[in-house]
Design a protein around this motif. Structure first.
Motif, PDB file in Angstrom:
ATOM      1  N   GLY A   1       0.793  -1.207   0.000  1.00 22.88           N
ATOM      2  CA  GLY A   1       0.000   0.000   0.000  1.00 22.88           C
ATOM      3  C   GLY A   1       0.828   1.260   0.000  1.00 22.88           C
ATOM      4  O   GLY A   1       0.286   2.361   0.029  1.00 22.88           O
ATOM      5  N   THR A   2       2.164   1.119  -0.024  1.00 24.08           N
ATOM      6  CA  THR A   2       3.063   2.263  -0.029  1.00 24.08           C
ATOM      7  C   THR A   2       3.740   2.380  -1.390  1.00 24.08           C
ATOM      8  O   THR A   2       4.383   1.444  -1.852  1.00 24.08           O
ATOM      9  CB  THR A   2       4.147   2.128   1.061  1.00 24.08           C
ATOM     10  OG1 THR A   2       3.525   2.051   2.339  1.00 24.08           O
ATOM     11  CG2 THR A   2       5.096   3.307   1.023  1.00 24.08           C
ATOM     12  N   ALA A   3       3.602   3.525  -2.025  1.00 25.35           N
ATOM     13  CA  ALA A   3       4.261   3.757  -3.306  1.00 25.35           C
ATOM     14  C   ALA A   3       5.675   4.258  -3.058  1.00 25.35           C
ATOM     15  O   ALA A   3       5.894   5.144  -2.235  1.00 25.35           O
ATOM     16  CB  ALA A   3       3.478   4.768  -4.136  1.00 25.35           C
ATOM     17  N   ARG A   4       6.620   3.696  -3.781  1.00 26.82           N
ATOM     18  CA  ARG A   4       8.010   4.125  -3.668  1.00 26.82           C
ATOM     19  C   ARG A   4       8.413   4.834  -4.952  1.00 26.82           C
ATOM     20  O   ARG A   4       8.198   4.322  -6.053  1.00 26.82           O
ATOM     21  CB  ARG A   4       8.925   2.938  -3.389  1.00 26.82           C
ATOM     22  CG  ARG A   4       8.580   2.207  -2.082  1.00 26.82           C
ATOM     23  CD  ARG A   4       9.719   1.308  -1.638  1.00 26.82           C
ATOM     24  NE  ARG A   4      10.912   2.086  -1.326  1.00 26.82           N
ATOM     25  CZ  ARG A   4      11.145   2.676  -0.158  1.00 26.82           C
ATOM     26  NH1 ARG A   4      10.256   2.585   0.822  1.00 26.82           N
ATOM     27  NH2 ARG A   4      12.253   3.351   0.053  1.00 26.82           N
ATOM     28  N   VAL A   5       8.996   6.022  -4.775  1.00 25.75           N
ATOM     29  CA  VAL A   5       9.381   6.861  -5.912  1.00 25.75           C
ATOM     30  C   VAL A   5      10.869   7.164  -5.826  1.00 25.75           C
ATOM     31  O   VAL A   5      11.385   7.487  -4.746  1.00 25.75           O
ATOM     32  CB  VAL A   5       8.580   8.188  -5.919  1.00 25.75           C
ATOM     33  CG1 VAL A   5       9.006   9.060  -7.102  1.00 25.75           C
ATOM     34  CG2 VAL A   5       7.080   7.910  -5.985  1.00 25.75           C
ATOM     35  N   ALA A   6      11.571   7.065  -6.944  1.00 26.81           N
ATOM     36  CA  ALA A   6      12.977   7.455  -7.032  1.00 26.81           C
ATOM     37  C   ALA A   6      13.069   8.787  -7.758  1.00 26.81           C
ATOM     38  O   ALA A   6      12.449   8.977  -8.810  1.00 26.81           O
ATOM     39  CB  ALA A   6      13.788   6.405  -7.778  1.00 26.81           C
ATOM     40  N   VAL A   7      13.828   9.710  -7.189  1.00 24.98           N
ATOM     41  CA  VAL A   7      14.111  10.991  -7.839  1.00 24.98           C
ATOM     42  C   VAL A   7      15.601  11.015  -8.149  1.00 24.98           C
ATOM     43  O   VAL A   7      16.426  10.880  -7.243  1.00 24.98           O
ATOM     44  CB  VAL A   7      13.722  12.182  -6.942  1.00 24.98           C
ATOM     45  CG1 VAL A   7      14.142  13.498  -7.591  1.00 24.98           C
ATOM     46  CG2 VAL A   7      12.220  12.176  -6.670  1.00 24.98           C
ATOM     47  N   VAL A   8      15.946  11.149  -9.407  1.00 28.80           N
ATOM     48  CA  VAL A   8      17.344  11.145  -9.833  1.00 28.80           C
ATOM     49  C   VAL A   8      17.793  12.582 -10.021  1.00 28.80           C
ATOM     50  O   VAL A   8      17.442  13.242 -11.002  1.00 28.80           O
ATOM     51  CB  VAL A   8      17.524  10.345 -11.138  1.00 28.80           C
ATOM     52  CG1 VAL A   8      19.005  10.282 -11.519  1.00 28.80           C
ATOM     53  CG2 VAL A   8      16.945   8.943 -10.993  1.00 28.80           C
ATOM     54  N   GLY A   9      18.535  13.094  -9.049  1.00 26.02           N
ATOM     55  CA  GLY A   9      18.984  14.483  -9.078  1.00 26.02           C
ATOM     56  C   GLY A   9      18.487  15.231  -7.862  1.00 26.02           C
ATOM     57  O   GLY A   9      17.274  15.317  -7.645  1.00 26.02           O
ATOM     58  N   ALA A  10      19.415  15.751  -7.048  1.00 23.29           N
ATOM     59  CA  ALA A  10      19.045  16.418  -5.796  1.00 23.29           C
ATOM     60  C   ALA A  10      19.201  17.918  -5.872  1.00 23.29           C
ATOM     61  O   ALA A  10      19.491  18.579  -4.874  1.00 23.29           O
ATOM     62  CB  ALA A  10      19.885  15.861  -4.637  1.00 23.29           C
ATOM     63  N   GLY A  11      19.010  18.474  -7.078  1.00 24.89           N
ATOM     64  CA  GLY A  11      19.008  19.921  -7.227  1.00 24.89           C
ATOM     65  C   GLY A  11      17.627  20.492  -6.959  1.00 24.89           C
ATOM     66  O   GLY A  11      16.726  19.782  -6.487  1.00 24.89           O
ATOM     67  N   PRO A  12      17.414  21.779  -7.263  1.00 22.30           N
ATOM     68  CA  PRO A  12      16.118  22.402  -6.972  1.00 22.30           C
ATOM     69  C   PRO A  12      14.932  21.678  -7.603  1.00 22.30           C
ATOM     70  O   PRO A  12      13.916  21.458  -6.937  1.00 22.30           O
ATOM     71  CB  PRO A  12      16.280  23.813  -7.548  1.00 22.30           C
ATOM     72  CG  PRO A  12      17.747  24.080  -7.479  1.00 22.30           C
ATOM     73  CD  PRO A  12      18.403  22.765  -7.754  1.00 22.30           C
ATOM     74  N   ALA A  13      15.030  21.279  -8.871  1.00 27.00           N
ATOM     75  CA  ALA A  13      13.902  20.613  -9.520  1.00 27.00           C
ATOM     76  C   ALA A  13      13.561  19.313  -8.815  1.00 27.00           C
ATOM     77  O   ALA A  13      12.387  19.016  -8.542  1.00 27.00           O
ATOM     78  CB  ALA A  13      14.212  20.355 -10.995  1.00 27.00           C
ATOM     79  N   GLY A  14      14.577  18.513  -8.492  1.00 28.39           N
ATOM     80  CA  GLY A  14      14.336  17.253  -7.817  1.00 28.39           C
ATOM     81  C   GLY A  14      13.757  17.435  -6.435  1.00 28.39           C
ATOM     82  O   GLY A  14      12.836  16.713  -6.030  1.00 28.39           O
ATOM     83  N   LEU A  15      14.276  18.404  -5.691  1.00 26.30           N
ATOM     84  CA  LEU A  15      13.813  18.585  -4.313  1.00 26.30           C
ATOM     85  C   LEU A  15      12.435  19.233  -4.253  1.00 26.30           C
ATOM     86  O   LEU A  15      11.647  18.933  -3.340  1.00 26.30           O
ATOM     87  CB  LEU A  15      14.836  19.389  -3.514  1.00 26.30           C
ATOM     88  CG  LEU A  15      16.202  18.692  -3.378  1.00 26.30           C
ATOM     89  CD1 LEU A  15      17.114  19.457  -2.430  1.00 26.30           C
ATOM     90  CD2 LEU A  15      16.051  17.252  -2.917  1.00 26.30           C
ATOM     91  N   TYR A  16      12.113  20.091  -5.197  1.00 34.87           N
ATOM     92  CA  TYR A  16      10.730  20.594  -5.261  1.00 34.87           C
ATOM     93  C   TYR A  16       9.775  19.445  -5.582  1.00 34.87           C
ATOM     94  O   TYR A  16       8.646  19.394  -5.075  1.00 34.87           O
ATOM     95  CB  TYR A  16      10.597  21.697  -6.305  1.00 34.87           C
ATOM     96  CG  TYR A  16      11.083  23.057  -5.844  1.00 34.87           C
ATOM     97  CD1 TYR A  16      10.636  23.610  -4.642  1.00 34.87           C
ATOM     98  CD2 TYR A  16      11.976  23.804  -6.616  1.00 34.87           C
ATOM     99  CE1 TYR A  16      11.079  24.859  -4.223  1.00 34.87           C
ATOM    100  CE2 TYR A  16      12.416  25.054  -6.203  1.00 34.87           C
ATOM    101  CZ  TYR A  16      11.974  25.576  -5.016  1.00 34.87           C
ATOM    102  OH  TYR A  16      12.405  26.811  -4.597  1.00 34.87           O
ATOM    103  N   ALA A  17      10.215  18.504  -6.420  1.00 37.36           N
ATOM    104  CA  ALA A  17       9.390  17.331  -6.706  1.00 37.36           C
ATOM    105  C   ALA A  17       9.185  16.498  -5.444  1.00 37.36           C
ATOM    106  O   ALA A  17       8.075  16.016  -5.183  1.00 37.36           O
ATOM    107  CB  ALA A  17      10.027  16.494  -7.811  1.00 37.36           C
TER     108      ALA A  17
END
Length: 464
Positions: free
Chosen positions: A9-25
């Motif tokens: 029941g938990t969705a796992r998401v990967a964000v590739v890139g820890a700049g502003p765009a990634g962190l706002y996401a």
């Protein structure tokens, strides 16, 4: 440690890139509800991307946006930072699609466009990004050096990066010492002979992409005269229409035209802003000695054309700042013509133009190198809204154990870092700065960064 949620029941998401765009996401994902867990990957051991390694060191006000971005990591149970991981080398697209319900690419624009003119590869001719990486302490530039042993330098471009480079070149050593540049960069600026930076803009004053904040910054430099030639800031009818509909552009143009009428104050350093000029050839034998500029004339549609009338500007160094571009990611579709990941409002498209299930893009990799840092917030919100809608349409999630991905990285010999490691490195750099009366002193070498960040626990990459 809490595993960060392993149930179906938990969705796992990967964000590739820890700049502003990634962190706002990340912030948008976490705000959607408790059933989301996010892993943020970056190829560097540090977060913040362009804020840490692209914003000029003398612009501490803009760098303060990290106080907002760091809140993406406030909920340690729901978000992890996994740094020093190279996409396509240490971690592959197939790994992410296997372990995560969705993947967001936020890798920015790491390439740089060229001028395509004779002499561009002479010693002393550089991409502005190389210089920015060097003075920002980027690990890619840890072994790079710049000989600032000439009095005049040309910077080709009419955007904020070009203006940053010109401004840094004419800063005094004392002003540079008040920033967070690495020690060896500060040493190079202490020995700099540069007194004149020539900013070369292909189009007219109304087409310059400088922001008001950047213009105000150079206007306030105490040791610098701003030199603009009156004949190069005339306005066409199209310029007048642009200005009439854009108050900020009107203010910027007014400021630059005012500079063209300002008498010299006799300052020891100068920024010369040249409009309607294009470099057509770089001159020199063993290194750059000058650049040939062609005068352009404006056309009715806002474009320009060369007139054939040329002049030679004597400079000992030249930086091109004519645009960043995204680079392809291994296995991910790429639009070579536009230098972006093809997408439909943030949903990645495959090579056949179909929506690629579970893959999304945001930031400069999505829209190209445009906008300011804050632009990424709305851009990421659009992408995340579609991602969440797609997750909501699923009947179940993959339910993978979060330790699987970090175990796989460790088995591959990846010395990945986590948020606690970054905080340790952050504190170390601040302490180095405090000892010198500076905001921080960056460590540019990757090995030194990892040594400062390493936890005594050999399982530093363990899941929560």
């Amino acid at each position: 440690m809490n595993d960060g949620g392993t149930g179906a029941g938990t969705a796992r998401v990967a964000v590739v890139g820890a700049g502003p765009a990634g962190l706002y996401a990340v912030q948008a994902l976490l705000a959607s509800g408790p059933a989301i867990r996010v892993d943020v990957f970056d190829r560097l051991p540090t977060p913040y991307g362009l804020v840490r390694y692209g914003v000029a060191p003398d612009n501490q006000k803009i760098k303060s946006v990290t106080r907002v971005l760091r809140t993406a990591f406030d909920d340690e149970r729901r978000v992890r930072f996994i740094g020093n991981v190279r996409f396509g080398v240490d971690l592959h697209r197939a790994d992410l699609l296997e372990h995560y319900d969705a993947v967001v690419y936020a890798t920015g624009a790491q390439g740089e466009r060229r001028l395509g003119i004779p002499g561009e590869d002479l010693p002393g001719s550089h991409g502005a990004k190389d210089f920015v990486d060097w003075y920002s302490g980027h690990p890619d530039a840890a072994e790079r050096s710049f000989r600032l042993d000439t009095t005049s330098v040309a910077v080709v471009g009419a955007g904020n990066v070009a203006l940053d480079v010109a401004r840094m070149l004419v800063r005094t050593p004392e002003e540079i010492a008040a920033t967070d540049v690495p020690d060896r960069v500060l040493g190079a600026f202490r020995e700099s002979r540069v007194t004149d930076a020539h900013l070369i803009a292909r189009r007219g004053v109304a087409q310059a992409k400088f922001t008001a904040e950047e213009l105000r910054t150079i206007n306030g430099l105490p040791e610098v005269d701003i030199v603009v030639r009156p004949g190069e800031v005339s306005l066409t009818g199209e310029d007048e229409r642009l200005i009439a509909s854009n108050r900020q552009l009107a203010a910027n143009v007014a400021m630059m035209r005012e500079w063209s009428q300002r008498p010299s104050r006799g300052k020891p350093r100068r920024i010369h802003i040249r409009f309607l000029r294009s470099p057509v050839r770089i001159l020199g034998g063993n290194r750059v000695e000058g650049v040939v500029l062609e005068r352009n004339e404006p056309l009715a549609d806002g474009q320009v054309r060369g007139t054939g009338e040329c002049e030679t500007l004597e400079v000992g160094m030249i930086f091109r700042s004519v645009g960043y571009k995204a680079l392809p990611l291994a296995g991910v579709a790429f639009d070579e013509a536009r230098s972006v990941i093809p997408h439909r409002e943030g949903r990645v498209l495959d090579e056949a133009g179909r929506i690629a299930e579970g893959e999304y893009v945001t930031g400069w990799a999505k829209r190209g190198p445009s906008g300011i840092i804050g632009t990424n917030k709305s851009d990421s919100a659009q992408t995340v809204s579609h991602l969440l809608a797609d997750l909501a349409a699923r009947s179940s999630y993959k339910g993978r154990d979060p330790r699987e991905i970090t175990d796989r990285l460790r088995d591959r010999g990846v010395d990945c870092t986590d948020w606690a490691d970054w905080l340790r490195l952050d504190g170390h750099e601040i302490e180095l700065g405090r000892a010198q009366g500076r905001p921080r002193v960056k460590l540019p070498a990757l090995r030194a960064m990892l040594d400062a960040a390493r936890l005594p626990d050999p399982n530093a990459c363990e899941g929560h």
